[in-house]
Design a protein around this motif. Structure first.
Motif, PDB file in Angstrom:
ATOM      1  N   SER A 213       0.891  -0.945   0.233  1.00  0.00           N
ATOM      2  CA  SER A 213       0.198  -0.123   0.083  1.00  0.00           C
ATOM      3  C   SER A 213       0.786   1.278  -0.027  1.00  0.00           C
ATOM      4  CB  SER A 213      -1.002  -0.027   1.249  1.00  0.00           C
ATOM      5  OG  SER A 213      -1.724  -1.019   1.273  1.00  0.00           O
TER       6      SER A 213
ATOM      7  N   TRP B   6       2.344  22.686  -8.210  1.00  0.00           N
ATOM      8  CA  TRP B   6       3.546  22.949  -8.953  1.00  0.00           C
ATOM      9  C   TRP B   6       3.156  23.752 -10.420  1.00  0.00           C
ATOM     10  CZ3 TRP B   6       8.633  20.015  -9.109  1.00  0.00           C
ATOM     11  CH2 TRP B   6       9.013  20.145 -10.118  1.00  0.00           C
ATOM     12  N   ARG B   7       1.964  23.535 -10.795  1.00  0.00           N
ATOM     13  CA  ARG B   7       1.505  24.293 -12.012  1.00  0.00           C
ATOM     14  C   ARG B   7       1.423  25.778 -11.737  1.00  0.00           C
ATOM     15  NH1 ARG B   7      -4.203  22.997 -14.830  1.00  0.00           N
ATOM     16  NH2 ARG B   7      -5.087  24.425 -13.210  1.00  0.00           N
ATOM     17  N   LEU B  26       2.962  12.882  -7.679  1.00  0.00           N
ATOM     18  CA  LEU B  26       2.194  12.916  -8.718  1.00  0.00           C
ATOM     19  C   LEU B  26       0.896  11.880  -8.643  1.00  0.00           C
ATOM     20  CD1 LEU B  26       2.339  13.033 -11.786  1.00  0.00           C
ATOM     21  CD2 LEU B  26       3.607  10.822 -11.779  1.00  0.00           C
ATOM     22  N   PRO B  39     -18.945   8.182 -13.965  1.00  0.00           N
ATOM     23  CA  PRO B  39     -18.269   8.786 -15.179  1.00  0.00           C
ATOM     24  C   PRO B  39     -16.915   8.288 -15.450  1.00  0.00           C
ATOM     25  CG  PRO B  39     -17.975  10.258 -13.074  1.00  0.00           C
ATOM     26  CD  PRO B  39     -19.060   9.242 -12.926  1.00  0.00           C
ATOM     27  N   VAL B  40     -16.308   8.255 -16.458  1.00  0.00           N
ATOM     28  CA  VAL B  40     -15.156   7.553 -16.830  1.00  0.00           C
ATOM     29  C   VAL B  40     -13.978   7.963 -16.106  1.00  0.00           C
ATOM     30  CG1 VAL B  40     -15.757   6.653 -19.137  1.00  0.00           C
ATOM     31  CG2 VAL B  40     -14.863   8.950 -19.063  1.00  0.00           C
ATOM     32  N   GLY B  41     -14.200   9.483 -15.721  1.00  0.00           N
ATOM     33  CA  GLY B  41     -12.926   9.976 -14.928  1.00  0.00           C
ATOM     34  C   GLY B  41     -13.176   9.814 -13.399  1.00  0.00           C
ATOM     35  N   LEU B  45     -11.241  11.800 -10.878  1.00  0.00           N
ATOM     36  CA  LEU B  45     -12.196  12.594  -9.933  1.00  0.00           C
ATOM     37  C   LEU B  45     -11.944  12.473  -8.192  1.00  0.00           C
ATOM     38  CD1 LEU B  45     -15.043  12.658 -12.026  1.00  0.00           C
ATOM     39  CD2 LEU B  45     -14.073  14.736 -11.455  1.00  0.00           C
ATOM     40  N   GLU B  48      -8.320  13.676  -7.274  1.00  0.00           N
ATOM     41  CA  GLU B  48      -8.158  14.879  -6.949  1.00  0.00           C
ATOM     42  C   GLU B  48      -9.142  15.489  -6.035  1.00  0.00           C
ATOM     43  OE1 GLU B  48      -9.250  16.825 -10.638  1.00  0.00           O
ATOM     44  OE2 GLU B  48      -7.160  16.280 -11.797  1.00  0.00           O
ATOM     45  N   LEU B  66       1.986  17.835  -8.343  1.00  0.00           N
ATOM     46  CA  LEU B  66       1.794  17.931  -9.829  1.00  0.00           C
ATOM     47  C   LEU B  66       0.310  17.935 -10.125  1.00  0.00           C
ATOM     48  CD1 LEU B  66       4.786  15.586 -10.523  1.00  0.00           C
ATOM     49  CD2 LEU B  66       4.735  17.986 -11.201  1.00  0.00           C
ATOM     50  N   PRO B  67       0.049  18.287 -11.608  1.00  0.00           N
ATOM     51  CA  PRO B  67      -1.521  17.930 -11.937  1.00  0.00           C
ATOM     52  C   PRO B  67      -1.251  16.559 -12.164  1.00  0.00           C
ATOM     53  CG  PRO B  67      -0.243  19.708 -13.346  1.00  0.00           C
ATOM     54  CD  PRO B  67       0.810  18.842 -12.472  1.00  0.00           C
ATOM     55  N   TRP B  70      -4.407  11.982 -16.271  1.00  0.00           N
ATOM     56  CA  TRP B  70      -5.850  11.332 -16.261  1.00  0.00           C
ATOM     57  C   TRP B  70      -5.860  10.269 -17.242  1.00  0.00           C
ATOM     58  CZ3 TRP B  70      -7.458  12.316 -21.443  1.00  0.00           C
ATOM     59  CH2 TRP B  70      -6.650  12.944 -22.197  1.00  0.00           C
ATOM     60  N   VAL B  71      -4.830   9.915 -17.761  1.00  0.00           N
ATOM     61  CA  VAL B  71      -4.852   8.725 -18.671  1.00  0.00           C
ATOM     62  C   VAL B  71      -3.741   7.797 -17.866  1.00  0.00           C
ATOM     63  CG1 VAL B  71      -4.437   7.587 -20.801  1.00  0.00           C
ATOM     64  CG2 VAL B  71      -5.377   9.765 -20.710  1.00  0.00           C
ATOM     65  N   LEU B 141       2.522   5.317  -3.091  1.00  0.00           N
ATOM     66  CA  LEU B 141       1.238   5.230  -2.201  1.00  0.00           C
ATOM     67  C   LEU B 141       0.190   4.697  -3.124  1.00  0.00           C
ATOM     68  CD1 LEU B 141      -0.460   5.671  -0.094  1.00  0.00           C
ATOM     69  CD2 LEU B 141      -0.133   7.985  -0.034  1.00  0.00           C
ATOM     70  N   GLU B 142      -0.268   3.517  -3.017  1.00  0.00           N
ATOM     71  CA  GLU B 142      -1.275   2.845  -3.798  1.00  0.00           C
ATOM     72  C   GLU B 142      -2.793   3.199  -3.207  1.00  0.00           C
ATOM     73  OE1 GLU B 142      -1.256   1.237  -6.897  1.00  0.00           O
ATOM     74  OE2 GLU B 142       0.975   1.957  -6.720  1.00  0.00           O
ATOM     75  N   LEU B 179     -22.477  13.863 -10.844  1.00  0.00           N
ATOM     76  CA  LEU B 179     -21.796  13.225 -11.914  1.00  0.00           C
ATOM     77  C   LEU B 179     -22.239  11.657 -11.707  1.00  0.00           C
ATOM     78  CD1 LEU B 179     -18.317  14.552 -12.050  1.00  0.00           C
ATOM     79  CD2 LEU B 179     -20.322  15.307 -13.558  1.00  0.00           C
TER      80      LEU B 179
ATOM     81  N   ARG D   7     -14.557  13.461 -19.636  1.00  0.00           N
ATOM     82  CA  ARG D   7     -14.305  12.818 -18.122  1.00  0.00           C
ATOM     83  C   ARG D   7     -15.528  12.700 -17.153  1.00  0.00           C
ATOM     84  NH1 ARG D   7     -10.356  16.112 -13.707  1.00  0.00           N
ATOM     85  NH2 ARG D   7     -12.041  17.391 -13.318  1.00  0.00           N
ATOM     86  N   LEU D   9     -18.663  12.072 -18.256  1.00  0.00           N
ATOM     87  CA  LEU D   9     -19.622  11.201 -18.971  1.00  0.00           C
ATOM     88  C   LEU D   9     -19.400   9.845 -18.530  1.00  0.00           C
ATOM     89  CD1 LEU D   9     -19.931  13.010 -22.222  1.00  0.00           C
ATOM     90  CD2 LEU D   9     -21.138  13.274 -20.166  1.00  0.00           C
TER      91      LEU D   9
END
Lengths: 268, 268, 268, 268, 268, 268
Positions: A213, B6-7, B26, B39-41, B45, B48, B66-67, B70-71, B141-142, B179, D7, D9
């Motif tokens: 983990s 970071w951004r 990250l 949702p697929v995200g 989500l 975040e 970091l951002p 998302w893939v 960290l999982e 969502l 994202r 949907l």
């Protein structure tokens, strides 16, 4: 006898095997430092001993053993002489090429029998990718993951006995006594290195060296100067023999399940 | 406040940070089918939301987020519309290029905060390879591995609630209620698919779908027609809020350990 | 005894070897169809028998034998069940990773002992590339190239006895009689296939199937339906024993030269 | 509203979209130094602001916005802290994997909305290659190429205002004022660096830093010590707002054309 | 005339050629040091002269000559200025892309006409791989392998005249006299370097620098300081003219065989 | 004369050149369909004619011309016979290997002289990457970008004359009249194809086939059935001669600037 070596059969023999049920097993060892007292081929030697034992006990499961991969991914040990390691991508290609050759011959079930923990993450990924690209039913049997559990209850052994320590030294004493160096006494790894690892993780709740983990990726040199992570000083041949028998029993049980497994079996 | 994005910082800001102690994190999400109701995200989500909560609670640990990626690697779901997946090697290069950029800027500590279980094997390998190639201290960290434990004690929930089921649907109801589709009732996944998975593994002792010692690599279609592996019908926003708070607490605790960790610390 | 197995030595043993003189030998076999009567591991089995004989006769040359590569590049045989082949790039990476590991350990002399003709072109290239990238002294010993010369003078044997024919079947009868199938009689390969190959090249002066100056790259199926290119029907164990002894003698002689070789030796 | 976020949907939502007409848009930003006064995420932040504006003004064009790529190819800035860059091949694979996932879901129109000039050459190549490999209709909208034209007519601004200068600073002041550092005054980039660039190209007719016909590939350090190529000192929020509105208008207009475009339309 | 240049034909011309019989020939030269007296393009220049001669003498064989590859794999010479070399994988991809383009156009017979010995191993492998991947009939004509045989019987010339020596210098004197430097006298390579190579291999029976059975991979610097391996001092234009005529005759004869060759021809 | 061919010089000659000032020029052509009337080598032939003219007019600029790359990236034409194309990555490796060989020899200035528009995006990227990896000063001269400007003012020619049309046919008539087919009259490309392209873009403001800001990546078959994009029917040799002279003049002017260019020149 249903357990046979792929290497010893002719193309004609292999063409006539029952492809639907027969298990093809790829034993995976390594060539990496195992302290000053064990041979660099320890993982390979142990998995080959287990294959030999399995061959004799497996019974009527149709099973073909490929030869053992004697190099895999051991870069955590590459600072120590004798370690031979594939890069990440090399191991991926090696396993993929072998699996594709097995699938091309018409087989349907492929089992990874892996004795080196450093390969586990990659085999997890490769299993899924090969399931998709070849349609094979893959099975991932991580032999090393059965090493520690019962061992640790033998008295008050250290928590971390993962490499060239009590377990592996015991099994090597049982199976290959002539290849174990004299110097596996208390001076190795044990006190000093155990202490160092303990100091690194002292007071931490989540971070552990082998945690799933929240883990801290390591190179061998982060922990130890002599390459031992564990306590070989307490190793005994009798314990090794018991553990070896247990491993063979587990492998036989798992292979029987692999031969019987189907996704979404039809109701009987 | 020591938690920053970071951004949003300039090159000058980043050049003046304390490189030795500051954690660079990250967050890793995914874009993959999560049943007909989420949702697929979803992974993106959730991670975040956890990052946002962590930022407010972490206290005085210096930390740069970091951002979010998302893939990542979701090929097990690629038969379902909306899944966007990197090939194995693409994800490796993406993570390596980012880690090398972080190391080039002089930072020393990089944390993977991964919300998608399908990435775990590869991150395990990448952590070790990057530890060697860049000298960075990596931490893995999982997040997803903390999803199930407490959930399963809620009554008699199914053993396998790993994707778009009770847990994820609950957290989404808590954090992004707008969502979540209406149709997350009992008709999804739950009974029918649970039954199918149970049938596949019925009577097996070693083989399990998420086993670490003896596993069967799977594609989503091996298990389910609607993409759900679990029981979203029982999901509740209140449970999701509790779980979310627990996750933020865990992440804060782990990050504090990451900031304090040293290999072979000198005795004090 | 100066001939030892890399696998059986510990990291400490390997660190203490004389790196300047010691030869590291990589035996290279294959897993590929060898007609209906010989095992797919024939190349591997022959090279391992030769290594075993060499170990006993080599005398005082310091020599470390790596385990045998049991897969190499056999795509010309991939249409026949049982063939396991690496793609071109996979074999390159495998050999490079092994050579780099050997060089990293401090050794200076690496010998390819190759029993499969299909690898020769790539090993020629790899030798030069590794000489440049690692600084190792490479030696490329193509064992198969010694198979035919004396054989062909045995009566009026066919010109093309290159695969699973008289030579290999004889050596297998001598070294592994239990692995040779009963059916190696005159019906195999011999007349029919010899005729076909002869027909293809009938009347050609320059083009030959194994020519170096003007050759026609082939797949096994271009020549033969049963995978035999040669005449196994005339194979005899006694001839195989003579040839085996000759091969061992050649390998010992070559290895002695490899141990003594220097570029631009200083005048004595 | 026809503008939606991929994202948010579900797989079911995405499966039911009109695949023939719907545009899938991939916004491409970067993480790279933007002088001492702008955040490293400037390109990402600007493209996300433009996407937000576009979403509100696009009207009835069916459009799905993927999340923004926040790393792309910025190696010209890699000597400055905070720059995160993909290698050439990494960016190719990232875009290819995403495009293939979009095509696999059945969509037919993919738009690159690119805010970082350093990606333009590669996107040009990728567009053609993906047109061939996937059959998608690709559209390549290079947002940055609309930055300069009108800007340069504002008084006597420098010819070269391409990075972290008047334009980008103005837009950031309009859209993200809290992220712009105080120190964007006349001391940055402007005089000193403009002079240097002028000196390099003084008296040249064909060679120009951003020429298409005869150009000189550059790294940021070839031109500037503070990472600014332009004159941020004259930046104003009002000008930034005007430019932002103009960009949104252009993007809306281009997307309408992308939705209507067909090769070889049948005569009406 | 049936011999034509691919480059000079239109797409329409090429579409209308008899694809079944027509040979497509890829001449392969190099750009690599050839001592202080020969141009770095020597291999390219020789193969182009041979192509020109062949074009005039080949008679009625339908043959299309591609332009010459002027870079191939010359890394053994990379320490000398002027050498331009492809990495192993680059050459593989170059040849594969060209062969695939030829196959895509419908042609069936492709001939490598290779003038640089350093490419031979790779072309051997590529021929087999392309035979498999494209279905083309490949022919591998190694022009350089015809350089030495008759030459060596001219008096008591050195055994090793493989690069920039008697043969190549003679042919260049015959075909491109203005490009041969004045200084090809006895001071080059000959005595000094011959002696060095002789010393390296003195007393060895199996190991030879160009042996096929037991070879020692070399870089040019292992043998020579001036890049010459042979004796250019004895080169003469008349001998070069004779050799050139012989080479053209051989190439014409081989090409006639290539046009006639079939696997498993049907009995007539 | 300071203009020389790299191929014709010896290693010694090249070692003694002034590395700081000398330009190394890589001419880049292609092998791709150019309609039914122009040879597939048109781009190669034009750039070689321009190199020849430049050699005679360049004056005292030290300049070394490499041989011409006769394959580059032409996959947009791969559906037409005779097109030979490198994949994206192949062209990258080819150019990188050549540039690295040039840098290894000590040169400092490398010029791409590119006659095929399809390479422009990749050369833009490669220039920047090689500037970083080798330290070379790169110059990217896109010859094709000078083809259209003046041509289009010749009467009322079509807007799109980009491939095998008026310009290229005219130059070929001037430089290689024997290679231009008879059939370049009004029936080709011109009316019919112009109409089709016009129809595709009719009424569009931003989208254009060769736009830089908002473009639609295309394959040749998207536009035309005979491979012509332009109007070869109006081509004339006299116009071609004028254009050729103009191109040579431009190349000479650009090369003089390349030889003089320095980043951040010191004040004089």
């Amino acid at each position: 006898m249903p357990c046979r070596r792929w290497r010893d059969l002719s193309s004609l023999d292999l063409a006539s095997v029952d492809k639907d049920r027969t298990l093809v097993v790829l034993p995976i060892g390594s060539t990496e430092q195992h302290g000053p007292h064990l041979p660099v081929g320890t993982d390979t030697l142990i998995v080959e001993a287990v294959v030999e034992g399995t061959t004799q006990q497996l019974g009527d499961v149709e099973c073909l053993f490929l030869p053992t991969l004697w190099v895999s991914k051991s870069n955590e040990h590459s600072a120590f002489a004798g370690t031979i390691t594939f890069a990440r991508d090399t191991l991926c290609r090696v396993v993929e090429d072998i699996a594709e050759s097995v699938a091309r011959a018409g087989f349907r079930r492929l089992v990874f029998l892996n004795a080196h923990g450093g390969n586990a993450g990659l085999l997890d990924v490769l299993g899924r990718d090969l399931r998709q690209s070849t349609g094979l039913l893959l099975f991932d049997l991580e032999l090393w993951s059965f090493y520690t559990a019962q061992t640790l209850s033998e008295g008050a052994l250290p928590v971390l006995d993962i490499h060239a320590g009590y377990f592996e030294t015991s099994v090597m004493l049982a199976c290959y006594p002539s290849l174990v160096g004299e110097r596996f006494g208390g001076g190795l790894g044990s006190d000093r290195e155990r202490g160092k690892i303990a100091a690194s993780f002292d007071g931490f709740c989540y971070l552990t060296p082998d945690g799933k983990s929240a883990s801290v990726p390591w190179l061998t040199g982060d922990y130890t100067d002599d390459g031992v992570m564990g306590d070989p000083g307490q190793a005994r041949a009798e314990a090794g023999r018991r553990e070896y028998d247990r491993l063979v029993g587990i492998v036989c049980a798992v292979l029987r399940e692999c031969a019987a497994f189907e996704y979404r079996p039809s109701a009987s």
